[in-house]
Design a protein around this motif. Structure first.
Motif, mmCIF file in Angstrom:
data_model
loop_
_atom_site.group_PDB
_atom_site.id
_atom_site.type_symbol
_atom_site.label_atom_id
_atom_site.label_comp_id
_atom_site.label_asym_id
_atom_site.label_seq_id
_atom_site.Cartn_x
_atom_site.Cartn_y
_atom_site.Cartn_z
ATOM 1 N N VAL A 181 82.253 -56.846 -6.369
ATOM 2 C CA VAL A 181 81.123 -56.031 -5.904
ATOM 3 C C VAL A 181 80.761 -54.939 -6.895
ATOM 4 O O VAL A 181 79.610 -54.808 -7.287
ATOM 5 C CB VAL A 181 81.424 -55.424 -4.518
ATOM 6 N N ASN A 182 81.735 -54.137 -7.296
ATOM 7 C CA ASN A 182 81.443 -53.002 -8.165
ATOM 8 C C ASN A 182 82.424 -52.924 -9.317
ATOM 9 O O ASN A 182 83.504 -53.520 -9.277
ATOM 10 C CB ASN A 182 81.474 -51.692 -7.368
ATOM 11 N N VAL A 183 82.053 -52.141 -10.332
ATOM 12 C CA VAL A 183 82.886 -51.995 -11.517
ATOM 13 C C VAL A 183 82.830 -50.553 -12.003
ATOM 14 O O VAL A 183 81.785 -49.895 -11.907
ATOM 15 C CB VAL A 183 82.436 -52.970 -12.629
ATOM 16 N N ALA A 184 83.977 -50.051 -12.469
ATOM 17 C CA ALA A 184 84.051 -48.706 -13.031
ATOM 18 C C ALA A 184 84.995 -48.735 -14.228
ATOM 19 O O ALA A 184 85.903 -49.568 -14.299
ATOM 20 C CB ALA A 184 84.554 -47.706 -11.988
ATOM 21 N N PHE A 185 84.783 -47.796 -15.165
ATOM 22 C CA PHE A 185 85.549 -47.774 -16.408
ATOM 23 C C PHE A 185 86.522 -46.608 -16.442
ATOM 24 O O PHE A 185 86.274 -45.541 -15.861
ATOM 25 C CB PHE A 185 84.603 -47.653 -17.605
ATOM 26 N N SER A 186 87.623 -46.813 -17.175
ATOM 27 C CA SER A 186 88.504 -45.702 -17.498
ATOM 28 C C SER A 186 87.743 -44.789 -18.453
ATOM 29 O O SER A 186 86.811 -45.216 -19.137
ATOM 30 C CB SER A 186 89.789 -46.217 -18.147
ATOM 31 N N GLY A 224 83.675 -50.438 -3.225
ATOM 32 C CA GLY A 224 83.295 -49.397 -4.169
ATOM 33 C C GLY A 224 84.507 -48.928 -4.948
ATOM 34 O O GLY A 224 85.625 -48.915 -4.426
ATOM 35 N N VAL A 225 84.318 -48.542 -6.209
ATOM 36 C CA VAL A 225 85.433 -48.072 -7.024
ATOM 37 C C VAL A 225 84.941 -47.002 -7.991
ATOM 38 O O VAL A 225 83.822 -47.086 -8.505
ATOM 39 C CB VAL A 225 86.098 -49.240 -7.790
ATOM 40 N N ALA A 226 85.776 -45.982 -8.203
ATOM 41 C CA ALA A 226 85.461 -44.899 -9.148
ATOM 42 C C ALA A 226 86.763 -44.384 -9.732
ATOM 43 O O ALA A 226 87.789 -44.342 -9.049
ATOM 44 C CB ALA A 226 84.698 -43.769 -8.457
ATOM 45 N N LEU A 227 86.715 -43.985 -10.995
ATOM 46 C CA LEU A 227 87.891 -43.472 -11.695
ATOM 47 C C LEU A 227 87.839 -41.957 -11.791
ATOM 48 O O LEU A 227 86.772 -41.381 -12.000
ATOM 49 C CB LEU A 227 87.984 -44.065 -13.094
ATOM 50 N N THR A 228 89.002 -41.313 -11.659
ATOM 51 C CA THR A 228 89.080 -39.877 -11.883
ATOM 52 C C THR A 228 88.899 -39.586 -13.372
ATOM 53 O O THR A 228 89.143 -40.456 -14.216
ATOM 54 C CB THR A 228 90.435 -39.325 -11.404
ATOM 55 N N PRO A 229 88.461 -38.375 -13.733
ATOM 56 C CA PRO A 229 88.218 -38.046 -15.144
ATOM 57 C C PRO A 229 89.436 -38.225 -16.047
ATOM 58 O O PRO A 229 89.287 -38.475 -17.246
ATOM 59 C CB PRO A 229 87.768 -36.583 -15.098
ATOM 60 N N ASP A 230 90.643 -38.105 -15.484
ATOM 61 C CA ASP A 230 91.840 -38.294 -16.294
ATOM 62 C C ASP A 230 92.290 -39.748 -16.341
ATOM 63 O O ASP A 230 93.243 -40.095 -17.054
ATOM 64 C CB ASP A 230 92.986 -37.404 -15.804
ATOM 65 N N GLY A 231 91.620 -40.613 -15.592
ATOM 66 C CA GLY A 231 91.953 -42.029 -15.584
ATOM 67 C C GLY A 231 93.215 -42.380 -14.829
ATOM 68 O O GLY A 231 93.627 -43.547 -14.828
#
Length: 354
Positions: A181-186, A224-231
């Motif tokens: 469904v969704n994609v997020a990057f480090s 849904g997916v999201a990465l924190t700023p520190d990965g």
């Protein structure tokens, strides 16, 4: 409560009164039935405060533009971020869903689930300049941090298409889990995390080799997916499980946070302090403290049927598409008050900010 899934003309997937992510509906073939849930029942500190819906005096918005895909209208709404005014409505393609904008604001990428293509918009004239064939039922799009690659989740193909943004050609096709469904990057762009609603996991793609390096368990139906700023953490909206999971990217350990019914998307603020969950059932946005993994506040956007769906967060605003209401809500992240409600097209789906 949720009702049976159906497919309308135009290639999108929706249900009476609510929209459901096409990839999830197609591959899982499930009937979501009603269930009782108390988001705050397990919290020792008691229920999170409900923030009133009454709008406040508008704050200064972002300086760019907001792009919203309208799935049922086959259009893209272009909104001036500072004034909250719709300045253009652009034909986008068949059943447009995910949307992403380049860092320089020059191009917008739109996943058209009804035509298995990605449209590329030139923002200087708001014209579609090319379309790129991808897999079946493209749903989510994500630009790599360096802007060189666009990852597209193909819900009915169980693949991710990697588009070279310099040539507008598919450079690779990667097989992932069921119903991506969704994609997020480090933050460094070395890993892409794909939420597979039908497999209950995340596919972690090594962006250098363009291969799945590992899989992480992520609830019953991660959408849904999201990465924190520190990965260090991937926040995942588990729609059927009615929770948001904070998944440690190194160990795979998951911490569950109970939110409202049917969380469809999750986004994280630039400073990483808070994650935001769009809770479709009650018409709320849950604000999650990423340090304590607790719901710090619940922001009411409207009654059940408003259907908050996808989010985008900047330092100045939280943007939420409301599929049932046909609107975009703008929230001040500091006061946690609704500062604007913008009428867009029918069944707004994705949102991106330049």
């Amino acid at each position: 409560m949720f009702s049976a899934l159906r497919t309308p003309a135009g290639g999108g997937h929706r249900r009476p009164g609510r929209m459901l992510r096409p990839a999830l509906a197609a591959a899982m073939g499930i009937l979501l039935i009603s269930c009782t849930h108390s988001p705050s029942a397990k919290k020792e500190s008691g229920p999170a405060p409900i923030v009133p819906i009454a709008p406040t005096v508008p704050v200064a918005g972002d300086s760019g533009r907001v792009y919203v895909t309208n799935q049922q209208d086959n259009t893209l709404s272009v909104i001036e971020a500072r004034t909250y005014k719709v300045v253009a409505t652009v034909p986008a393609g068949a059943a447009p869903e995910g949307v992403a904008v380049t860092k320089d604001g020059r191009h917008v990428y739109i996943a058209n689930s009804g035509s298995a293509r990605v449209s590329v918009l030139d923002t200087r004239n708001n014209k579609i300049v090319t379309t790129v064939p991808v897999g079946k039922s493209p749903t989510g799009v994500g630009l790599s941090p360096d802007g060189k690659s666009l990852y597209v989740t193909n819900g009915k193909s169980n693949t991710v298409s990697v588009i070279d943004t310099r040539t507008s050609r598919v450079a690779a096709t990667i097989r992932v889990g069921k119903s991506p469904v969704n994609v997020a990057f480090s933050p460094d762009g070395g890993r892409a995390y794909v939420a597979n609603a039908g497999s209950g996991n995340l596919s972690v793609i090594d962006t250098r080799t363009r291969r799945v390096a590992r899989k992480l368990s992520a609830g019953r139906s991660p959408v849904g997916v999201a990465l924190t700023p520190d990965g260090e953490s991937a926040y995942v909206a588990d729609e059927v499980g009615q929770k948001v999971l904070a998944v440690a990217t190194r160990t795979g350990k998951a911490t569950a946070v109970s939110v409202g019914e049917g969380p469809f998307d999750v986004a994280i603020g630039p400073d990483g302090r808070f994650a935001y969950s769009a809770d479709l059932g009650p018409g709320n946005v849950s604000v999650i403290d990423t340090g304590s993994h607790r719901v710090a506040a619940t922001i009411a956007l409207g009654p059940p049927g408003t259907d908050p769906f996808n989010l985008e967060v900047t330092s100045r605003a939280v943007y939420v598409t409301n599929q049932g209401a046909g609107t975009l809500t703008v929230i001040d992240p500091t006061s946690r008050k609704v500062v604007a409600t913008v009428t867009v097209g029918a069944s707004p789906y994705g949102v991106a900010v330049s």
